[in-house]
Design an enzyme around this catalytic site. Structure first.
Site, short mmCIF file in Angstrom:
data_model
loop_
_atom_site.label_atom_id
_atom_site.label_comp_id
_atom_site.label_asym_id
_atom_site.label_seq_id
_atom_site.Cartn_x
_atom_site.Cartn_y
_atom_site.Cartn_z
N ASP A 1 0.87 -1.17 0.00
CA ASP A 1 0.00 0.00 0.00
C ASP A 1 0.92 1.23 0.00
O ASP A 1 2.10 1.13 0.36
CB ASP A 1 -0.88 -0.04 1.26
CG ASP A 1 -1.69 1.23 1.45
OD1 ASP A 1 -2.24 1.74 0.46
OD2 ASP A 1 -1.76 1.71 2.59
N ASP B 1 -0.27 5.08 0.73
CA ASP B 1 -0.59 6.11 1.72
C ASP B 1 -0.52 5.55 3.14
O ASP B 1 -1.12 4.52 3.45
CB ASP B 1 -1.98 6.68 1.47
CG ASP B 1 -2.05 7.44 0.15
OD1 ASP B 1 -1.04 8.06 -0.23
OD2 ASP B 1 -3.10 7.40 -0.50
#
Length: 267
Positions: A90, A92
């Site tokens: 991922d 963010d």
């Protein structure tokens, strides 16, 4: 809708300056029993052939004396990393220290309202596509605003990520970025980390011929709930990976644990 279909996607130049943390880039990788630290680690029970192993990855900050905790990951966790033929991150609040859409919204003057929606999306209380559309509608960033943001606020990489990615690549482990954020903001991150563009699965902002905001590409799998799991399944189907690992911090990342063997929760 017609405007979205007929729009053209305008490329954005990006600024790729590194952010150097004051902390020594160190990661602690710890495999934890599901009965410990509830709320920190999730264990997803599947049929034996698809049991998901969950672990917690926690960045270590320096103490006031400038020293870092030298805890080492367990042998079991190290073996998970060594056996992986691909790792999906991922972006963010995992690869980067910030939530990209929150930062862009704050830059455009709508930070607080958008951050509230982000918290709801991260917790999984609303469908991701609904939260994404609602957040963008609050500030409708233009092409010029996005470009100005990228020039003035280059990505801030989480401590230890660059070193980790380098070590994975040195072992010929393929690395992917799978994000509900935007390609315009993730491309600079990939450039810093040396991750090829074809290994990015993310959303795309759409702009009109005058640079006005039109929306986002709803055809991207990561634009909706369950999209990251779809992206991972696509990767496995095309590449044939046997041991694929996902690392993330939100509800959309946890969804991936239903389709892979190993999921690390970051945070």
């Amino acid at each position: 809708m017609e405007g979205l279909v007929n729009s053209r996607i305008i490329p954005i130049r990006t600024s790729c300056r590194r952010h150097y943390s004051v902390f020594l880039p160190t990661f602690s990788l710890q495999l934890r029993n599901k009965n410990l630290n509830k709320g920190q680690v999730w264990m997803m029970r599947r049929p034996k052939s698809l049991d998901s192993v969950a672990a917690s990855i926690q960045p270590l900050e320096a103490s006031t004396t400038g020293n870092t905790d030298n805890r080492q990951p367990s042998k079991e966790v190290l073996e998970l990393w060594r056996s992986a033929d691909a790792v999906c991150f991922d972006v963010d609040s995992t690869v980067c220290v910030d939530e990209g859409i929150d930062e862009l919204a704050e830059f455009c003057g709508a930070g607080k309202a958008v951050a509230e929606w982000t918290a709801r999306a991260m917790g999984g209380s609303v469908p991701f596509e609904q939260a994404l559309s609602a957040r963008l509608s609050l500030f409708k960033p233009s092409l010029a605003q996005v470009q100005d943001f990228l020039d003035k606020r280059p990505p801030r990489i989480s401590p230890g990520i660059e070193e980790l990615v380098k070590k994975l690549m040195a072992r010929n482990t393929d690395v992917y970025l799978i994000s509900g954020g935007f390609r315009q903001m993730i491309n600079p991150v990939a450039s810093i980390l040396g991750i090829p563009q074809e290994n990015i699965f993310a959303n795309q902002l759409l702009f009109g011929s005058s640079g006005e905001f039109l929306g986002f590409d709803a055809n991207e799998p990561t634009s909706r709930s369950g999209g990251k799991a779809t992206a991972v399944q696509q990767i496995r189907k095309v590449k044939g990976y046997k041991a694929l690992v996902m690392i993330g911090d939100g509800a959309t990342d946890l969804e991936v644990s239903k389709v892979i063997l190993t999921f690390f929760r970051y945070g």
